[in-house]
Design an enzyme around this catalytic site. Structure first.
Site, short mmCIF file in Angstrom:
data_model
loop_
_atom_site.label_atom_id
_atom_site.label_comp_id
_atom_site.label_asym_id
_atom_site.label_seq_id
_atom_site.Cartn_x
_atom_site.Cartn_y
_atom_site.Cartn_z
N CYS A 10 41.99 41.75 40.88
CA CYS A 10 41.81 40.34 41.22
C CYS A 10 40.85 39.56 40.32
O CYS A 10 41.18 38.44 39.92
CB CYS A 10 41.43 40.14 42.68
SG CYS A 10 41.10 41.60 43.63
N ARG B 223 39.94 54.46 41.56
CA ARG B 223 39.01 54.48 42.68
C ARG B 223 38.56 55.91 42.90
O ARG B 223 39.39 56.83 42.91
CB ARG B 223 39.69 53.95 43.96
CG ARG B 223 40.11 52.51 43.80
CD ARG B 223 40.64 51.93 45.07
NE ARG B 223 41.18 50.60 44.79
CZ ARG B 223 41.88 49.88 45.66
NH1 ARG B 223 42.13 50.36 46.87
NH2 ARG B 223 42.33 48.69 45.33
N GLN C 90 49.05 49.48 40.86
CA GLN C 90 49.48 48.60 41.94
C GLN C 90 50.50 47.61 41.41
O GLN C 90 50.36 47.12 40.30
CB GLN C 90 48.28 47.79 42.46
CG GLN C 90 47.20 48.63 43.09
CD GLN C 90 46.06 47.76 43.58
OE1 GLN C 90 45.51 46.97 42.82
NE2 GLN C 90 45.70 47.89 44.84
N ASP D 96 50.74 44.51 41.70
CA ASP D 96 49.79 43.56 42.23
C ASP D 96 50.21 42.13 41.91
O ASP D 96 50.82 41.87 40.90
CB ASP D 96 48.43 43.83 41.57
CG ASP D 96 47.27 43.44 42.46
OD1 ASP D 96 47.52 42.95 43.57
OD2 ASP D 96 46.12 43.63 42.04
N HIS E 213 48.62 37.91 42.60
CA HIS E 213 47.74 36.96 43.26
C HIS E 213 48.38 35.59 43.19
O HIS E 213 48.77 35.14 42.11
CB HIS E 213 46.35 36.98 42.61
CG HIS E 213 45.67 38.29 42.79
ND1 HIS E 213 45.75 39.30 41.87
CD2 HIS E 213 44.97 38.78 43.84
CE1 HIS E 213 45.09 40.36 42.32
NE2 HIS E 213 44.62 40.08 43.52
N LYS F 74 45.59 39.72 57.36
CA LYS F 74 46.64 40.26 56.50
C LYS F 74 47.86 40.69 57.31
O LYS F 74 47.76 40.92 58.51
CB LYS F 74 46.11 41.47 55.72
CG LYS F 74 45.62 42.60 56.62
CD LYS F 74 45.27 43.85 55.82
CE LYS F 74 44.77 44.96 56.73
NZ LYS F 74 44.62 46.24 56.07
N HIS G 120 46.42 37.87 48.07
CA HIS G 120 46.65 39.13 47.35
C HIS G 120 47.90 39.71 47.99
O HIS G 120 47.98 39.73 49.21
CB HIS G 120 45.57 40.17 47.59
CG HIS G 120 44.17 39.75 47.35
ND1 HIS G 120 43.43 40.24 46.30
CD2 HIS G 120 43.35 38.92 48.02
CE1 HIS G 120 42.21 39.74 46.36
NE2 HIS G 120 42.13 38.93 47.39
#
Length: 623
Positions: A295, A324, A342, A344, A346, A430, A476
RNA sequence: GCUGGCGUAGCUCAGUGGUAGAGCAGGGGUUUUGUAAACCUCAGGUCGCCCGUUCAAAUCGGGCCGCCAGCUCCA
């Protein structure tokens, strides 16, 4: 064993009957399993009187009971406990319910020397509690239970594992014995078969056998090496993912793997996420950190210039690889790793655009997941815990408006969902969508998260129609989750038999003898011209052997070529998992497969339970 | 990270204190094959790693690493 005298009435059966009348099938199973857990606890207390009782509920697939005991339970102990349970069941002891005052209950469990039960009792505020007894066994329990132990004939103990008392890692670890129980023997056998089937589908086993990936100790725990076959599956998925995003107004971006620690400080990751991050790299003037999320980079791209409301929504998408530092005990094949990619994205939009954006995301996830063969989903809307507002960022109005947009979008899409209080992230509410696979197991898939934190923290704004700067609304979201977890799930969903469009090798040409290699190469060239992933097996082996090998590798189509085929420009087509075969003109076969790949056909899903050829062959051989 | 179990060839697994084995996979050869495993042969191992006990350790003890099941956590 300590015997406690209390007045008793048999009520368990009544409860059971009431539930049955209501037709609540699951509750029946729950009562059965909960009762089985008490029978197990009785057996354990009789065999090992020093064991202290924790709790013993029914769970989705069975039941467990937690015990505190110095010596570990061994598999042999489990067998002994099962045997003792059988004798308790044979004795057909009634489950007796008593209602006693809390104070009496404290006396009873003091006398029984059950410290954990006392701890629970001390926290109960009711004046009266219920106690269930069968034979020598007494338990603090809400019930209900079966009428008697004789009704729980069909059960099996499965395994022992550690479990923290009350699920808190600061507490002592108890020993949890898992078991399951069913009304009928056939149900239990079916369940055990299911477990076996799940084991056969294990993506770690199939991943090795099919040459998809490996995780090597000297590379690092939770770091995946994608082998050629796995990389091909991933490439096909990634191409599909990119195409679908570009079609829907997303823009692709790429961002680095590391960034200066100051960025992570400003984004709040160092405050909220540090224990999940790899330690910093010292480079002299400034430390760098490996990214755990994408992000901040996407925000930096957004903030590269002043944005007008006319540009919104802006949707950045990236297959972003993040790292991670997961605790070693949680690592699990592709499903839980330390380095992962991911899918991902945004989305930056105005508050007015939020509803439509959410609907667009839901449409995208549904379309993509159905293409991969997932039909069933479970949806949860996670909101903050109203009792702990302080643990969540943002004001009441923001949370209410956000929840309203999310729930309105779900309702507009006619999606039923569970509202989960307290399950939101600290920065916003979420939507989580779980995929249900071919074995009925749930897999965490798409998640759509609103973020109240980063836009204000990193000052992410746009210029509104009135010329004023307003804070942007940031979403996200991920559709597949991560490539690792998603592909691990797909392997198990399909039991390794990918539909043709995803299969790393779609067609294998099997030569009958050396003489046919030239013709095989001609056929291969034709397939390659149409970008069908094909290869030749020209080994000096029997055709049966080559068929077996291709089946083992779960290749969708096998083309046998010999004299007949070479003469007629045909191939003998064998489909995976079927003895069906037929001659086909090469062009006809290619047209058929091309069409199947183009529409991303799912083919026949691996039947469940699948035909086990090895066993059949063995059986046949006995004759 | 915690509790318990496990760790022998690429894979699946035998081997309970006395010179490390099998099947499959791999290499070489023979066979030239018609739809789920042809035949012969060769090679392959610091028995996870380290320390200890012993005349002698894959085997016994301790520590570490890894894997598995679960707990906690999570995409």
């Amino acid at each position: 064993m300590c015997n406690v005298n209390i007045s008793q009435e048999s009520e368990g059966y009544l409860n059971f009957m009431e539930q049955q009348v209501k037709g609540e099938k699951d509750i029946d199973l729950e009562i059965l399993r909960h009762s089985a857990s008490h029978i197990m606890a009785q057996a354990v207390k009789e065999l090992y009187p020093e064991a202290k009782l924790g709790i013993g509920p029914a769970i989705a697939d069975g039941f467990y009971y937690d015990f505190a005991r110095e010596a570990p339970f061994t598999p042999e102990d489990l067998a002994k406990i099962e045997e003792k349970m059988r004798s308790i069941i044979k004795a057909d002891l009634p489950f007796l319910k008593s209602v006693v005052s809390r104070k009496d209950a404290l006396d009873i469990f003091t006398e029984l020397e059950e410290p954990y039960k006392l701890e629970l009792l001390r926290e109960i505020e009711d004046k009266e509690v219920t106690i269930y007894q069968q034979g020598s066994f007494t338990d603090l329990c809400r019930g209900p239970h079966l009428k008697s132990t004789g009704e729980a004939r069909v059960f099996k103990l499965l395994n022992v594992a550690g479990a923290y008392w009350r699920g808190d890692e600061r507490n002592v670890m108890l020993q949890r014995i898992y078991g399951t129980a069913f009304p009928e023997k056939e149900d239990l056998e079916k369940h055990l078969k299911n477990l076996e089937e799940a084991k056969k589908r294990d993506h770690r086993k199939l991943g090795r056998e099919l040459g998809l990936f490996s995780i090597e100790e000297d590379v690092g725990l939770g770091l995946v090496l994608w082998h050629p076959r796995g990389a091909m599956v991933r490439k096909v998925i990634e191409d599909f993912w990119r195409d679908e995003h570009l079609k829907r107004g997303y823009e692709l971006v790429y961002t680095p793997h590391i960034a200066r620690s100051d960025l992570w400080r400003r984004s709040g990751h160092l405050d909220y996420f540090q224990e999940m991050m790899y330690p910093p790299m010292k480079t002299g003037a400034e430390d760098y950190l490996l990214k755990p999320m994408n992000c901040p980079f996407h925000i930096k791209i957004y903030k590269h210039k002043v944005r007008s409301y006319r540009e919104l929504p802006i949707r950045y998408a990236e297959l972003g690889t993040v790292y991670r530092y997961e605790r070693s005990g949680v690592l699990h094949g592709l499903l839980r790793v330390r380095g992962f990619t991911q899918d991902d994205s945004h989305v930056f939009c105005t508050p007015e655009q939020l509803g439509d954006e959410i609907i667009g995301i839901i449409d995208l996830t549904q379309y993509m997941l159905k293409t991969f063969g997932y039909e069933e989903f479970e949806t949860a809307l996670s909101v903050r815990d109203p009792a702990r507002k302080g643990d969540f960022l943002g004001d009441d109005e923001g949370w209410e408006r956000a929840e309203a947009s999310l729930s309105a979008a779900l309702e507009k899409k006619n999606i039923s969902y569970a509202r989960m209080e307290g399950e939101a992230t600290f920065y916003g509410p979420k939507i989580d969508i779980k995929l249900i696979d071919a074995l009925g197991r749930g897999w965490q898939g798409p998640t759509i998260q609103l973020d109240f934190n980063l836009p204000s923290r990193l000052d992410v704004t746009y210029t509104a129609g009135d010329g004023k700067r307003r804070e942007v609304v940031m979403i996200h979201r991920t559709v597949l989750g991560t490539m690792e977890r998603f592909i691990g799930g797909l392997v198990e969903h399909y039991a390794g038999s990918f539909p043709t469009w995803l299969a790393p090798v779609q067609v294998r040409i099997l030569t009958l003898s050396e003489k046919h290699e030239d013709y095989a190469r001609e056929v291969l060239a034709q397939l390659e011209k149409k970008e069908i992933r094909a290869e030749i097996d020209s080994a000096s082996e029997t055709i049966s052997y080559k068929v077996a090998r291709a089946e083992r590798e779960k290749i969708p189509y096998m083309l046998v070529v010999g004299d007949k085929e070479a003469k007629g420009s045909t191939v003998s087509v064998r489909e995976r998992r079927s003895s069906h075969q037929g001659a086909s003109k090469v062009e006809e076969f290619i047209a058929r497969v091309e069409e199947e790949i183009k529409r991303k056909g799912l083919g026949e899903r691996a039947p469940f339970p699948p035909v086990n050829r090895e066993e059949e062959v063995k059986k046949g051989g006995d004759r």
